[in-house]
Write an enzyme that holds these catalytic residues in place. Structure first.
Site, PDB file in Angstrom:
ATOM      1  N   SER A 114     -11.211  62.054 -45.765  1.00 45.18           N
ATOM      2  CA  SER A 114     -12.288  61.815 -46.824  1.00 45.18           C
ATOM      3  C   SER A 114     -13.650  62.995 -46.920  1.00 45.18           C
ATOM      4  CB  SER A 114     -13.205  60.753 -46.878  1.00 45.18           C
ATOM      5  OG  SER A 114     -13.666  60.064 -47.933  1.00 45.18           O
ATOM      6  N   HIS A 115     -14.639  61.779 -46.573  1.00 48.72           N
ATOM      7  CA  HIS A 115     -16.134  62.798 -47.003  1.00 48.72           C
ATOM      8  C   HIS A 115     -16.254  63.153 -45.664  1.00 48.72           C
ATOM      9  CE1 HIS A 115     -16.730  58.905 -45.264  1.00 48.72           C
ATOM     10  NE2 HIS A 115     -17.368  59.300 -44.947  1.00 48.72           N
ATOM     11  N   ASP A 278     -15.395  63.829 -53.226  1.00 49.88           N
ATOM     12  CA  ASP A 278     -15.876  64.456 -51.945  1.00 49.88           C
ATOM     13  C   ASP A 278     -14.244  64.745 -51.743  1.00 49.88           C
ATOM     14  OD1 ASP A 278     -14.027  61.912 -52.290  1.00 49.88           O
ATOM     15  OD2 ASP A 278     -14.146  61.217 -50.525  1.00 49.88           O
ATOM     16  N   ASP A 280     -11.119  63.954 -50.549  1.00 52.42           N
ATOM     17  CA  ASP A 280     -10.481  63.284 -50.872  1.00 52.42           C
ATOM     18  C   ASP A 280      -9.905  63.142 -52.440  1.00 52.42           C
ATOM     19  OD1 ASP A 280     -11.418  61.825 -49.567  1.00 52.42           O
ATOM     20  OD2 ASP A 280      -9.496  60.425 -49.790  1.00 52.42           O
ATOM     21  N   ASP A 282     -12.026  60.517 -53.814  1.00 50.53           N
ATOM     22  CA  ASP A 282     -12.033  59.257 -54.328  1.00 50.53           C
ATOM     23  C   ASP A 282     -13.724  58.444 -54.450  1.00 50.53           C
ATOM     24  OD1 ASP A 282     -12.487  59.544 -51.707  1.00 50.53           O
ATOM     25  OD2 ASP A 282     -11.556  57.608 -51.170  1.00 50.53           O
ATOM     26  N   ARG A 283     -14.808  59.491 -53.964  1.00 48.72           N
ATOM     27  CA  ARG A 283     -16.239  59.061 -54.054  1.00 48.72           C
ATOM     28  C   ARG A 283     -16.767  59.850 -55.501  1.00 48.72           C
ATOM     29  NH1 ARG A 283     -18.325  58.182 -48.154  1.00 48.72           N
ATOM     30  NH2 ARG A 283     -17.328  57.132 -47.691  1.00 48.72           N
ATOM     31  N   LYS A 377     -10.337  53.946 -54.262  1.00 49.79           N
ATOM     32  CA  LYS A 377     -11.222  54.103 -55.494  1.00 49.79           C
ATOM     33  C   LYS A 377     -11.775  55.293 -56.534  1.00 49.79           C
ATOM     34  CE  LYS A 377     -14.200  55.183 -51.024  1.00 49.79           C
ATOM     35  NZ  LYS A 377     -13.582  54.223 -50.278  1.00 49.79           N
TER      36      LYS A 377
HETATM   37  C1  G16 Z   1     -14.425  54.520 -46.317  1.00 48.40           C
HETATM   38  C2  G16 Z   1     -13.947  53.237 -47.094  1.00 48.40           C
HETATM   39  C3  G16 Z   1     -15.049  52.355 -48.021  1.00 48.40           C
HETATM   40  C4  G16 Z   1     -16.646  52.709 -47.233  1.00 48.40           C
HETATM   41  C5  G16 Z   1     -16.730  53.949 -46.562  1.00 48.40           C
HETATM   42  C6  G16 Z   1     -17.497  53.404 -45.500  1.00 48.40           C
HETATM   43  O1  G16 Z   1     -14.694  55.536 -47.923  1.00 48.40           O
HETATM   44  O2  G16 Z   1     -12.979  53.425 -48.281  1.00 48.40           O
HETATM   45  O3  G16 Z   1     -14.181  51.484 -48.252  1.00 48.40           O
HETATM   46  O4  G16 Z   1     -17.270  51.888 -48.116  1.00 48.40           O
HETATM   47  O5  G16 Z   1     -14.785  54.161 -45.256  1.00 48.40           O
HETATM   48  O6  G16 Z   1     -17.469  52.853 -44.156  1.00 48.40           O
HETATM   49  P1  G16 Z   1     -18.057  53.181 -42.619  1.00 48.40           P
HETATM   50  O7  G16 Z   1     -19.608  52.136 -43.867  1.00 48.40           O
HETATM   51  O8  G16 Z   1     -17.354  52.044 -42.201  1.00 48.40           O
HETATM   52  O9  G16 Z   1     -18.215  54.198 -42.629  1.00 48.40           O
HETATM   53  P2  G16 Z   1     -13.757  56.597 -47.577  1.00 48.40           P
HETATM   54  O10 G16 Z   1     -14.465  57.781 -48.794  1.00 48.40           O
HETATM   55  O11 G16 Z   1     -14.665  57.551 -45.760  1.00 48.40           O
HETATM   56  O12 G16 Z   1     -12.089  56.859 -47.480  1.00 48.40           O
END
Ligand code: G16
Length: 544
Positions: A114-115, A278, A280, A282-283, A377
């Protein structure tokens, strides 16, 4: 010729999926049998893949292509019927979710951290999504984790790499591989949801926009949809070419990491509208001319204006937010007379609510917004939603925010992150706060009266499952709130997240710097948790 090899292996420690799949340093994923063990454990944890159809794609980060080949060979070796894979093994996370749903696939593998930064020194990740298109719920990830602890062998096909450049169908052993354009189906879905004519007219009227794809997977999607379909001028999308190391950037769309865009949006020649997504896809980050919108506010504004979007014209069934997300959307839901759910952090917790038709829109403070159109998302969807609303209301972001706060009040909100903290110190801090939960209510801390203190647990109203220890939540008089939790997506040490919220209803105080408005809550957080002493840090590493 292909031949199935059964390779003896041993369990590897620490393959426990976190908030969103398994994320580790890329070098860890590249180490001996690491990826193979985890993929085989997914197969074992979900009851095998024999006869199944899977979707496969990733965000294009370093090791994406090699990992995709391993997944294909292991799916074929375990008897999968078919894998639908994005060209060059690319698929944004929401596009993968859409494909799983559209094609009635049994599930999918998304290769992404992801990010998190990518590259040889960066992070890699693997996530399994179920047949509803959403991240596997804990019931499944627990089984996968159990399988990682008992694995004795994995099965893999001995074969050449499959060429993934160019769409079409090829066979790998007895398994069919369909290589698809990663953008086409997703673009089709967006056209079904939004008023493309209204957005097109908006751009024709001279409305300007900048979209920062952060050298990540959304570039081709944004170019196709914004520039080609909707007529936003060429150059609207910047950093549009996905790179394996994201141009050495940190593909997290927030004011810190999308600083170039932020600077432009706050400058003299700012376009009308800015957005970023981001690694992938989704953000999302939404920013108007001289006006940053927090993800929590964005969710509230979209909920309040949803009927302007064709797909939501009939109204929303309900809304959901993660517990640390601000309560701004709660008041919109109250006004609309619809249910509002607070779930633990992790998109997987929205899946049941969406499947059961209890919620239409969902959102998180961590820059995630989405709806029942997929089960992830969706960054670009959120951007199109904003464009649709602005086009129909004929106003700018700042005007819309102003009107929203006048109607509902403003929830000042900020998150302070302390990254790479010693795990023991971070757990010690959480224990220290946990011990005070019983005595805090009724007491005053740094001049703020505590009204509630709890460790958040969630009882899923659809399947009755319970998730415990999902963050420490402390409420203060007047609706202010402090939440502390440890991130489940980091790959080094612990990341402490401190979420701060204050409700303001006096319009004369709607234009404060959030850090100033939140100063009393910040002081209470320090008094309760002793953050500076326990982390050894003077200030957060990232403030969003
Ligand atoms: C993932 C989850 C999200 C979460 C985020 C941060 O996002 O899909 O639901 O809010 O991580 O999580 P944490 O606070 O545990 O680091 P992504 O965009 O990284 O897949």
């Amino acid at each position: 010729m292909t031949h199935i090899r059964t390779v003896p292996t041993e369990p590897i420690e620490g393959q426990k999926p976190g908030t969103s799949g398994l994320r580790k340093k890329t070098t860890v994923f590249q180490s001996h049998h690491y990826l193979e063990n985890f993929i085989q454990s997914i197969w074992n944890g979900i009851g095998g893949v024999e006869g199944k159809t899977l979707v496969l794609g990733g965000d294009g980060r370093h090791f994406n292509s090699q990992a995709a080949q391993v997944v294909l060979r292991m799916a074929a070796a375990s008897g999968a019927k078919k894998v639908i894979v994005g060209e060059r093994a690319l698929l944004s996370t929401p596009a993968a979710s859409n494909l799983i749903r559209k094609r009635g696939a049994d599930g999918g593998i998304i290769l992404s951290a992801s990010h998190n930064p990518g590259g040889p020194e960066g992070d890699f990740g693997v996530k399994y999504n179920a047949g509803n298109g959403g991240p596997a719920p804990e019931g499944i990830t627990d089984k996968i984790f159990e399988a990682t602890k008992t694995i004795t062998e994995f099965r893999i096909l001995d074969s050449q790499d499959v060429g993934l450049a160019g769409t079409g169908t090829v066979m790998l052993g007895d398994m069919e591989i369909e290589i698809v354009d990663p953008v086409a189906d997703y673009a089709e879905l967006m056209k079904e949801i939004f008023d493309f004519d209204a957005i097109h007219a908006l751009f024709r009227s001279g409305f300007t926009m900048r979209f920062d794809a952060m050298h990540a997977v959304t570039g081709p999607y944004a170019r196709m949809i914004l520039e080609e379909e909707l007529g936003a001028g060429p150059g609207t999308v910047i950093n549009a070419i996905p790179l394996p190391d994201f141009g050495k950037g940190h593909p997290d769309p927030n004011p810190i990491w999308a600083k170039t865009l932020m600077d432009e949006m706050m400058g003299d020649h700012a376009p009308d509208f800015g957005a970023a997504s981001d690694g992938d896809g989704d953000r999302n980050m939404i920013v108007g001319k001289h006006c940053y919108v927090t993800p929590s506010d964005s969710l509230a504004v979209l909920a309040a204006n949803a009927t302007l979007v064709p797909a939501y014209a009939e109204g929303l069934k309900g809304v959901a937010r993660s517990m640390p997300t601000s309560g701004a959307v709660d008041r919109v839901a109250e006004g609309l007379g619809i249910d509002c759910y607070a779930t633990p952090t992790g998109w997987k917790f929205f899946g049941n609510l969406l499947d059961a038709g209890r919620a239409t829109l969902c959102g998180e403070e961590s820059a995630g917004t989405g709806s029942d159109h997929v089960r992830e998302k969706d960054g670009l969807w959120a951007v199109l939603f904003w464009l649709n609303v602005l086009a129909r209301k004929q106003c700018l972001v700042a005007e819309l925010m102003d009107a929203h706060w006048k109607e509902y009040g403003r929830n000042y909100y900020s998150r302070h992150d302390y990254e790479g903290v010693d795990s023991e110190a971070a757990n010690g801090l959480m224990d220290h706060v946990r011990e005070q939960l019983g005595v805090l209510p009724g007491n005053e801390v740094a001049g703020m009266k505590v009204t509630s203190a709890e460790e958040f647990a969630y009882d899923d109203p659809v399947d009755g499952s319970r998730a415990e220890k999902q963050g420490l939540q402390i409420g203060f008089e007047g609706g202010s709130r402090l939440v502390l939790r440890l991130s489940g997506t980091g790959t080094e040490g612990a990341t402490l997240r401190v979420y701060l919220e204050k409700v303001e209803t006096d319009p004369a105080k709607f234009a404060l710097d959030p850090q100033v408005a939140l100063a009393p809550v910040i002081a209470a957080a320090e008094a309760i948790a002793g953050i500076k002493t326990r982390t050894g840090r003077d200030a957060p590493d990232v403030i969003t």
